[in-house]
Design a protein around this motif. Structure first.
Motif, PDB file in Angstrom:
ATOM      1  N   LEU A  18       5.832  -0.855   6.744  1.00 17.72           N
ATOM      2  CA  LEU A  18       4.865  -1.686   7.481  1.00 17.72           C
ATOM      3  C   LEU A  18       3.883  -0.795   8.240  1.00 17.72           C
ATOM      4  O   LEU A  18       2.692  -1.103   8.326  1.00 17.72           O
ATOM      5  CB  LEU A  18       5.589  -2.634   8.437  1.00 17.72           C
ATOM      6  N   ASP A  20       2.919   2.152   7.291  1.00 22.28           N
ATOM      7  CA  ASP A  20       1.973   2.648   6.267  1.00 22.28           C
ATOM      8  C   ASP A  20       0.926   1.579   5.948  1.00 22.28           C
ATOM      9  O   ASP A  20      -0.253   1.889   5.755  1.00 22.28           O
ATOM     10  CB  ASP A  20       2.720   3.024   4.982  1.00 22.28           C
ATOM     11  N   SER A  21       1.386   0.331   5.897  1.00 24.45           N
ATOM     12  CA  SER A  21       0.433  -0.749   5.570  1.00 24.45           C
ATOM     13  C   SER A  21      -0.598  -0.924   6.686  1.00 24.45           C
ATOM     14  O   SER A  21      -1.729  -1.333   6.427  1.00 24.45           O
ATOM     15  CB  SER A  21       1.170  -2.062   5.307  1.00 24.45           C
ATOM     16  N   VAL A  22      -0.207  -0.602   7.916  1.00 22.25           N
ATOM     17  CA  VAL A  22      -1.159  -0.660   9.037  1.00 22.25           C
ATOM     18  C   VAL A  22      -2.239   0.401   8.830  1.00 22.25           C
ATOM     19  O   VAL A  22      -3.425   0.165   9.053  1.00 22.25           O
ATOM     20  CB  VAL A  22      -0.437  -0.449  10.384  1.00 22.25           C
ATOM     21  N   GLU A  23      -1.804   1.576   8.373  1.00 22.03           N
ATOM     22  CA  GLU A  23      -2.769   2.660   8.145  1.00 22.03           C
ATOM     23  C   GLU A  23      -3.757   2.270   7.042  1.00 22.03           C
ATOM     24  O   GLU A  23      -4.937   2.576   7.133  1.00 22.03           O
ATOM     25  CB  GLU A  23      -2.036   3.945   7.752  1.00 22.03           C
ATOM     26  N   GLU A  24      -3.232   1.586   6.022  1.00 29.82           N
ATOM     27  CA  GLU A  24      -4.073   1.275   4.858  1.00 29.82           C
ATOM     28  C   GLU A  24      -4.898  -0.010   5.033  1.00 29.82           C
ATOM     29  O   GLU A  24      -5.837  -0.246   4.273  1.00 29.82           O
ATOM     30  CB  GLU A  24      -3.172   1.132   3.620  1.00 29.82           C
TER      31      GLU A  24
ATOM     32  N   ARG B  33      -4.819  -0.279  16.139  1.00 34.06           N
ATOM     33  CA  ARG B  33      -4.156   0.216  14.937  1.00 34.06           C
ATOM     34  C   ARG B  33      -3.137   1.305  15.301  1.00 34.06           C
ATOM     35  O   ARG B  33      -2.019   1.336  14.781  1.00 34.06           O
ATOM     36  CB  ARG B  33      -5.209   0.766  13.960  1.00 34.06           C
ATOM     37  N   PHE B  37       0.825   0.966  14.596  1.00 39.21           N
ATOM     38  CA  PHE B  37       1.482   1.949  13.725  1.00 39.21           C
ATOM     39  C   PHE B  37       2.650   2.593  14.464  1.00 39.21           C
ATOM     40  O   PHE B  37       3.768   2.687  13.940  1.00 39.21           O
ATOM     41  CB  PHE B  37       0.458   3.023  13.303  1.00 39.21           C
ATOM     42  N   LEU B  90      -2.405   9.316  13.028  1.00 35.69           N
ATOM     43  CA  LEU B  90      -1.402   8.533  12.292  1.00 35.69           C
ATOM     44  C   LEU B  90      -0.469   9.471  11.519  1.00 35.69           C
ATOM     45  O   LEU B  90       0.752   9.294  11.532  1.00 35.69           O
ATOM     46  CB  LEU B  90      -2.090   7.548  11.325  1.00 35.69           C
ATOM     47  N   ARG B  94       3.555  10.033  12.064  1.00 33.35           N
ATOM     48  CA  ARG B  94       4.505   9.873  10.958  1.00 33.35           C
ATOM     49  C   ARG B  94       5.430  11.098  10.909  1.00 33.35           C
ATOM     50  O   ARG B  94       6.649  10.973  10.812  1.00 33.35           O
ATOM     51  CB  ARG B  94       3.745   9.741   9.642  1.00 33.35           C
ATOM     52  N   ARG B 199       4.147  -8.258   8.639  1.00 36.98           N
ATOM     53  CA  ARG B 199       3.814  -7.557   9.904  1.00 36.98           C
ATOM     54  C   ARG B 199       3.727  -8.556  11.048  1.00 36.98           C
ATOM     55  O   ARG B 199       4.264  -8.323  12.132  1.00 36.98           O
ATOM     56  CB  ARG B 199       2.442  -6.845   9.783  1.00 36.98           C
TER      57      ARG B 199
END
Lengths: 148, 206
Positions: A18, A20-24, B33, B37, B90, B94, B199
């Motif tokens: 999820l 990663d989906s925020v980043e994309e 964002r 994240f 980001l 990660r 989400r």
């Protein structure tokens, strides 16, 4: 060693997915979700900006403190080091005078716009210059090259 | 400007001033964002988060970037000509959160001090201990909501949403979007739409 059970591993992969989906995601999707959640983006921006600023400030202040501590340690070291200088004021003055006479090139280091005449130098100045020359390894140099 | 060792000569690493300027130039959408994240990464860590919240992860990313801007081997260098600042942050989050997971698995529950957390003094000489602001791991809301319960809640909520269930299962197996498109017969648009619904639900769940 703690292990994650299969459910924890599954949730971890799902949540990371999820993220990663925020980043994309497109900006429009992100804004749409914020609107649906009733997020005040301006307030939240202030909050998150505050987190980033505060982390940056804390890091830079720590670096500043470290630099200051290193500087103070160097100064302390200079003061505490045994320089093996003459014990009397006149002895130190004579030593510096002798060094400058034998090595006129050092005059530029000692004589500045602030100290144009040797006589104007205080004992503190004289001691400081001698220490600096000693630290730089210039005080023990032979005045003229020795010949075999 | 510094050129990091071992990288292409065209790659320029940002200075600390440029990092600070980049923080100030982020948009509200980008701040949102970043928080989202970080939140999902922290929720993914579960017990391995050890009481850290999104702000700890975000802070660590900034500190690491500032360390990297000094040109040494430490920290993460922001290749400002190649990567947008938000994407750099980001990526840093990660990497940092993965490192936290590995550290947790290696060291167990032994408490570790956050890298950026150092005792400081304010202008009045008051000692500030950031660890005092740490969330108590024992009252972490996510910990109280067991992983199994989260998975059950997702299954129940999306019982009538076949696309979302497929995407959830695929993500639990670590599949990427292209893999889902190729393997599940879903279009990329459908996968992304399902992701958005998931989400939204997960954020409301916790």
């Amino acid at each position: 060693m703690p292990k994650f059970d299969k459910h924890e591993e599954a949730v971890m992969r799902l949540m990371f997915g999820l993220a990663d989906s925020v980043e994309e995601a497109q900006p429009s999707e992100i804004l749409e979700e914020a609107e649906k959640r009733g997020v005040n983006l301006l307030d939240e921006a202030e909050e998150v900006r505050g987190v980033l600023r505060s982390a940056g400030r804390a890091y830079l202040q720590r670096k500043l403190r470290e630099s200051r501590a290193a500087y103070e340690a160097a100064v302390t070291n200079i003061h505490e080091q045994n320089y093996d200088l003459p014990g009397s004021v006149s002895g130190r003055r004579q030593l510096l005078e002798g060094v400058l006479r034998e090595r006129p090139q050092f005059q530029g280091i000692v004589m500045t716009a602030q100290h144009r005449n040797f006589g104007e130098l205080t004992d503190e100045d004289v001691t400081s210059f001698l220490r600096q020359l000693k630290i730089l390894g210039l005080l023990d140099m032979p005045a003229t090259p020795t010949t075999k | 400007m510094k050129k990091p060792a071992g990288r292409g000569t065209q790659e320029m690493c940002a200075t600390s001033a440029e990092v600070i300027a980049a923080i100030e130039s982020l948009s509200a959408e980008e701040f949102h964002r970043l928080k989202k994240f970080a939140g999902f990464r922290i929720r993914g860590l579960g017990r391995a988060a050890m009481g850290r919240d999104y702000s700890a992860l975000l802070s660590e990313a900034v500190v690491s970037t500032l360390q990297g801007s000094e040109g040494g081997l430490e920290g993460r260098k922001w290749a400002k000509n190649r990567v947008r600042f938000i994407n750099h942050l980001l990526g840093a989050m990660r990497s940092i959160s993965s490192h936290w997971k590995e550290a947790f698995e290696r060291r167990g529950t032994e408490a570790e001090q956050l890298d950026w957390m150092q005792t400081t003094e304010d202008e009045d000489g008051n000692v500030l201990r950031p660890s005092e602001n740490l969330a108590d791991a024992r009252v972490d809301p996510f910990r109280s909501c067991a992983a199994k319960e989260v998975l059950d809640a997702l299954d129940n909520h999306f019982a009538a949403d076949e696309d979302a269930l497929l995407v959830i299962d695929a993500k639990k197996d670590g599949m990427t979007v292209p893999e889902m498109v190729a393997g599940l017969g879903l279009t990329e648009k459908k996968v992304n739409a399902a992701m958005q619904r998931i989400r939204y639900f997960v954020e409301g769940l916790l």
